[in-house]
Design a protein around this motif. Structure first.
Motif, PDB file in Angstrom:
ATOM      1  N   PHE A 217      42.230  39.697  43.993  1.00  0.00           N
ATOM      2  CA  PHE A 217      40.921  39.503  43.362  1.00  0.00           C
ATOM      3  C   PHE A 217      40.160  38.352  44.012  1.00  0.00           C
ATOM      4  O   PHE A 217      38.975  38.481  44.344  1.00  0.00           O
TER       5      PHE A 217
ATOM      6  N   GLY B 121      36.786  38.749  46.209  1.00  0.00           N
ATOM      7  CA  GLY B 121      35.566  38.089  45.760  1.00  0.00           C
ATOM      8  C   GLY B 121      34.995  37.146  46.804  1.00  0.00           C
ATOM      9  O   GLY B 121      33.779  37.144  47.061  1.00  0.00           O
TER      10      GLY B 121
ATOM     11  N   LYS C 274      36.495  30.518  36.880  1.00  0.00           N
ATOM     12  CA  LYS C 274      35.452  31.300  36.210  1.00  0.00           C
ATOM     13  C   LYS C 274      34.180  31.363  37.037  1.00  0.00           C
ATOM     14  O   LYS C 274      33.388  32.311  36.913  1.00  0.00           O
TER      15      LYS C 274
ATOM     16  N   VAL D 298      33.852  34.540  39.156  1.00  0.00           N
ATOM     17  CA  VAL D 298      33.316  35.680  38.415  1.00  0.00           C
ATOM     18  C   VAL D 298      31.808  35.535  38.226  1.00  0.00           C
ATOM     19  O   VAL D 298      31.040  36.500  38.384  1.00  0.00           O
ATOM     20  N   ARG D 299      31.355  34.339  37.902  1.00  0.00           N
ATOM     21  CA  ARG D 299      29.925  34.114  37.693  1.00  0.00           C
ATOM     22  C   ARG D 299      29.131  34.343  38.980  1.00  0.00           C
ATOM     23  O   ARG D 299      28.044  34.935  38.955  1.00  0.00           O
TER      24      ARG D 299
ATOM     25  N   GLY E  85      28.817  37.948  39.701  1.00  0.00           N
ATOM     26  CA  GLY E  85      27.855  38.572  38.807  1.00  0.00           C
ATOM     27  C   GLY E  85      26.425  38.484  39.289  1.00  0.00           C
ATOM     28  O   GLY E  85      25.553  39.229  38.828  1.00  0.00           O
TER      29      GLY E  85
ATOM     30  N   VAL F 186      33.813  42.528  39.011  1.00  0.00           N
ATOM     31  CA  VAL F 186      33.620  41.880  37.711  1.00  0.00           C
ATOM     32  C   VAL F 186      34.068  42.805  36.592  1.00  0.00           C
ATOM     33  O   VAL F 186      34.698  42.372  35.613  1.00  0.00           O
TER      34      VAL F 186
ATOM     35  N   ALA G 209      37.802  42.642  36.342  1.00  0.00           N
ATOM     36  CA  ALA G 209      38.244  41.379  35.744  1.00  0.00           C
ATOM     37  C   ALA G 209      38.065  41.381  34.233  1.00  0.00           C
ATOM     38  O   ALA G 209      38.859  40.770  33.508  1.00  0.00           O
ATOM     39  N   ARG G 210      37.044  42.059  33.746  1.00  0.00           N
ATOM     40  CA  ARG G 210      36.755  42.071  32.316  1.00  0.00           C
ATOM     41  C   ARG G 210      37.452  43.216  31.585  1.00  0.00           C
ATOM     42  O   ARG G 210      37.387  43.290  30.351  1.00  0.00           O
TER      43      ARG G 210
ATOM     44  N   ARG H  45      43.175  46.185  33.639  1.00  0.00           N
ATOM     45  CA  ARG H  45      43.318  45.509  34.938  1.00  0.00           C
ATOM     46  C   ARG H  45      44.468  46.122  35.747  1.00  0.00           C
ATOM     47  O   ARG H  45      45.404  45.430  36.126  1.00  0.00           O
TER      48      ARG H  45
END
Length: 245
Positions: free
Chosen positions: A163, A167, A182, A185-186, A189, A200, A203-204, A208
């Protein structure tokens, strides 16, 4: 976010700065609370600048019911961190000064905000071809590890690795800054790419699954040049060695 959280945070942060850093030239409240993501368990991220002394440290204290993370800089310290973070493509102090809510020394805080925003708006240094190849190679190997892994504990660790690698490769390939934890992830996004949306979303997800992550990670590879293993050289090779040029 309940607006009283911001109000209480600002009041406590101002009192903290007045008590512990009354001679600072500027201070700002940064982090989740000014960004509208604050909760009753959030800590206070406070950046502090002294124009007339050497300072370059972070300190954690308990104050007025909050855990306060203070980041204290002098002129050399703040220049060092801004340059270091730009070089690593991973802004932290830059983000805090760029988005922080001034607590004192508004003119100096605004100058630091403008300097940080100028660096952030310029974007990270583009990847050179070798850096991109190294990232693709690392992600390709991590995907292979995940596909062949049958140990649940190891698979969890490898999924986290896949991941993060996916990313970071996607962010840098799209001229976006990196983030840790975090913030990864932000940052994903904010990238207008289907691969970012899928990462994303994975991850949410409550499940998973490793298979789904392999699919998404493979799509990241395809969008950035494809999988890479055979023939890739990491580091510097003697030009006289077999295969050298």
């Amino acid at each position: 976010m309940n607006p009283t959280i911001l109000e209480r945070a600002v009041a406590s942060a101002r009192a903290f700065v007045s008590e512990f850093h009354p001679e600072a030239a500027a201070a700002a409240l940064a982090g989740s609370i000014p960004a509208g993501r604050g909760t009753d368990t959030s800590d206070l991220d406070v950046v502090i600048y002294y124009a007339d002394r050497t300072a370059n440290y972070a300190e954690t204290l308990r104050y007025d019911g909050w855990l306060v993370e203070s980041f204290v800089y002098g002129p050399e310290g703040i220049e060092e961190w801004f340059a270091k973070e730009a070089g690593l493509r991973r802004p932290v102090a830059l983000d805090m000064w760029a988005t922080g809510l001034p607590l004192m020394g508004e003119d100096a805080a605004n100058q630091l905000r403008d300097a940080a925003r100028a660096i952030l708006d310029a974007g990270p240094t583009p990847l050179d071809p070798h850096q991109g190849d190294d990232l693709r190679y690392g992600l390709t190997a991590a995907i292979d590890d995940l596909r062949g892994n049958t140990d649940p504990g190891e698979a969890l660790a490898v999924m986290a690795d896949v991941f993060v690698r996916s990313g970071e490769l996607l962010l840098l390939a799209n001229n976006s800054w990196l983030g840790t934890g975090k913030w990864l992830v932000r940052r994903l996004g904010s990238v207008d790419r289907p691969e970012a949306t899928d990462l994303v979303g994975w991850a949410r997800s409550a499940e998973r699954s490793g298979d789904e992550l392999c699919r998404v990670a493979s799509s990241v590879l395809e969008s950035t040049g494809g999988a890479l293993q055979e023939g890739h050289v990491r580091g510097r090779r003697d030009a006289h060695a077999k295969g050298g040029s």
